[in-house]
Enzyme design. Structure first.
Site, PDB file in Angstrom:
ATOM      1  N   HIS A 135       0.815  -1.209   0.000  1.00 46.98           N
ATOM      2  CA  HIS A 135       0.000   0.000   0.000  1.00 46.98           C
ATOM      3  C   HIS A 135       0.851   1.262   0.000  1.00 46.98           C
ATOM      4  CE1 HIS A 135      -3.959  -2.013   1.564  1.00 46.98           C
ATOM      5  NE2 HIS A 135      -3.435  -2.628   0.518  1.00 46.98           N
ATOM      6  N   ARG A 141      -7.070   2.622   1.251  1.00 49.53           N
ATOM      7  CA  ARG A 141      -7.363   1.243   1.668  1.00 49.53           C
ATOM      8  C   ARG A 141      -7.137   1.022   3.163  1.00 49.53           C
ATOM      9  NH1 ARG A 141      -3.278  -0.585  -2.962  1.00 49.53           N
ATOM     10  NH2 ARG A 141      -2.340   1.294  -2.053  1.00 49.53           N
TER      11      ARG A 141
END
Length: 670
Positions: A145, A306
């Site tokens: 991420h 996210r």
């Protein structure tokens, strides 16, 4: 500029606009279209400053890290390619778009069939990794991420017919639904799973040293660099929104409605009017809990969209939010003359270095194995401006998804002393997805971190690939029909035109399987090789992700030769092509580098939670709570910040303008 216009035209077609070719448009018309599609920022070359501040701090967008190639590694640029893509036609139709289209005289199997035949593993039919903790698995996703985020098509309706992509099984861009085979247990319940194509880049791709090609490319929406962008964001505007604008210490903003026994949470995101809380329990479910505040959600705001994906991700986001604010307070005590921006930027720089050190020195050797690491990841020899650090398409869409087969089906939550506690029961994995409310309502992040520290990772073996929590129950708790992560991974690789398994073996100088016997030798499993033959017909057609994860691991590692090659190639580029790499002379002083070398994830957990005992090595599986060390143990050293003490000389470094950074492509890092 002509080729650039051609690519814009190609992108406009994919975005659903039907405009005439660029040569028939005026310059003003082109500018309007560039702005409307977002292509303007992608095509514009940034202006790079060369003053002392731009030498000291990286930009939020990643722009100007490389002064000769200012877009390399920057957010909102196309993924790089190591092999030319293999689409089904010149317009970039995905592999398998036409189910009757043949490759090497065979059609491609439906991705859901591959998932069912090769990957599906019952939750209770798994082997545990006796060497590695589940925190190592979590760290892999955490770093992912930091590196890559592929935006889907901005349209959720078919361009040609206007039908909602979630309600059709027809393939009509951007709808690329996953068909449910007749043999599937889901037959009769659903005919397909929705899938949206990735948004196209406005700029055609090219391999290094070759002219531009006009094939479809996909975008990386965040910076490629390991720079902790998931904490700080990949744009100046998001970075500013995440800061506490009233803080004189350069703190990140905190949640003003909830706390973790007095310790901070990330702020909540505002709720969209008329929408359910996306991170709260569903009505009528076992977890029947409703927020009283109508203007907020249970979702946390962070540098990456996210952040709320599951409980482990929320725990790490919260941990590094607290660590940033702890660092700015310590740095302020050392340097009371530093302004808030200096404190913020110096803490951000340290956090970025911590992520590089933990990833390269602690995480990668466990994944690749010590031998492969030394062979494929030679010692750092300095910044190379000719190395492109951009994330490659195959890395994002396939290689770095290897850890999906190491995920446990249960999220362990443990009470004080790493004990089982009725207040913190373990959860099936699908009940932890987008369930941010559980963190606030069910004990904070400590039970989650204790579970990650004490639980082993799942071992990947032939016949024990991906647990049914991910193939049969993905997002089931959020309502609607569940998805299948294995099928999504395979479909994404086809959407991106990734060549087959054999092509990547050839790129890495590995033997290329031409027969089932060759494949059996490589995989060490005649049974698995035969499954692939019955599905794909030939090894050349095997999707790269499923082929790569099927290889037996190298000695001391958790990935096979192909993944080791692809991962090492990417991480070498991320290190050698980063002007702000922590070991580069001038980024930190020698004393600062020596201090940083002792950083420990266990120490960060000690400093930012109420957990009192941790393992000396948090990525190694700790068998018993009795093997944990007290946080004051010598093997859990503190980060010595004395090397950051500077005399108050009134220099420009100590008098940066106050307030959060403003949006400006020239002073983006300030």
């Amino acid at each position: 500029m002509v080729w650039g216009h051609w690519n814009v035209w190609g992108s406009l077609v994919w975005f659903g606009f039907m405009f005439p070719p660029a040569d028939l448009l005026s310059e003003k018309d082109m500018e309007v279209l560039l702005q409307a599609t977002g292509c303007s920022s992608e095509l514009l070359r940034p202006l790079c400053r060369t003053d002392c501040l731009s030498e000291r701090y990286r930009s939020f967008t990643g722009e100007c890290n490389n002064r000769q190639h200012p877009k390399w590694g920057a957010a909102n640029t196309a993924y790089s390619r190591w092999l030319h893509p293999e689409y089904e036609d010149f317009r970039g139709a995905p592999r398998g778009w036409d189910p009757e289209h043949t490759y090497n005289n065979f059609t491609l199997p439906p991705v859901r069939l591959v998932s069912q035949e090769v990957l599906l593993t019952q939750n209770d039919d798994i082997s545990l990794d006796t060497s590695l903790s589940h925190l190592l698995v979590e760290w892999g996703q955490w770093i992912d991420h930091d590196l890559a985020l592929t935006p889907q098509s901005p349209s959720t309706s078919a361009f040609r017919t206007g039908v909602d992509c979630t309600r059709t099984c027809s393939r009509d861009t951007p709808c690329f639904p996953i068909q449910i085979p007749l043999s599937d247990p889901r037959t009769g319940i659903q005919s397909c799973m929705p899938f949206f194509r990735s948004a196209p880049s406005c700029v055609g791709g090219a391999l290094a040293g070759t002219p531009p090609h006009h094939h479809r490319e996909q975008l990386n929406a965040i910076t490629s660099f390991v720079d902790a962008s998931m904490v700080y964001g990949s744009s100046s505007s998001l970075a500013a929104a995440l800061r506490d604008s009233s803080s004189r210490l350069g703190r990140l903003a905190l949640n003003d409605q909830a706390s973790d026994q007095g310790l901070a949470y990330m702020p909540y995101l505002p709720r969209l009017q008329g929408h359910l809380d996306p991170c709260g329990p569903r009505r009528g479910s076992v977890d029947n809990f409703t927020r009283e505040q109508d203007n907020i959600t249970s979702c946390f705001q962070a540098g990456d969209s996210r952040a709320n994906e599951h409980l482990g991700m929320i725990a790490l986001h919260t941990l590094f939010l607290r660590e940033h604010n702890r660092l700015v307070e310590q740095l302020h005590l050392l340097n009371p003359h530093w302004g808030p921006d200096t404190l913020y930027q110096e803490a951000r720089k340290i956090i970025g270095a911590i992520h590089q050190i933990l990833t390269w020195e602690h995480y990668l050797p466990r994944v690749l194995g010590e031998t492969a690491t030394s062979q494929l990841m030679p010692t750092f020899r300095g910044y190379d401006p000719e190395t492109d650090p951009s994330i490659s398409n195959v890395f994002s869409a396939a290689a770095f998804r290897f850890a999906h087969v190491t995920v446990q089906p249960v999220v362990a939550r443990l009470g004080s002393g790493y004990s089982l506690s009725p207040e913190h029961p373990s959860l099936p994995l699908h009940h932890s997805l987008f369930a941010s409310w559980r963190v606030v309502q069910e004990g904070g992040i400590d039970p989650i971190l204790r579970g990650l520290l004490l639980s082993p990772a799942k071992l990947q073996l032939p016949g024990q690939m991906m647990v049914e929590e991910l193939t049969e129950r993905l997002f089931q708790a959020q309502g609607g029909l569940p998805l299948d992560l294995a099928a999504l991974n395979l479909q994404r690789g086809r959407d991106h035109g990734l060549p087959g398994y054999s092509s990547w073996r050839a790129l890495c100088g590995l033997s290329v399987p031409n027969t089932t016997s060759d494949l059996a030798d490589i995989l060490g499993s005649p049974g698995l090789a035969e499954k692939f033959r019955s599905l794909y017909g030939t090894p050349q057609n095997i999707d790269v992700w499923v082929g790569a994860i099927s290889e037996p691991p190298l000695a001391g590692g958790r990935v096979g030769p192909l993944l080791a090659c692809l991962l090492a190639r990417q991480f070498r580029a991320l290190r050698d092509g980063d002007r702000f790499w922590w070991e580069r002379e001038g980024v930190f002083t020698g004393a600062q580098r020596a201090a940083l070398h002792a950083v420990s994830l266990s120490r960060i957990i000690c400093d930012n939670t109420r957990i009192a005992h941790v393992p000396s090595d948090p990525f190694r599986h700790t068998v018993s709570p009795d093997d944990m060390l007290a946080c004051n143990h010598a093997l859990i050293p503190h980060l010595n910040l004395s090397a950051w003490k500077e005399p108050d000389t009134g220099n420009t470094h100590s008098t940066l303008k106050t307030g959060p950074p403003k949006d400006n492509n020239i002073t983006d890092g300030l």
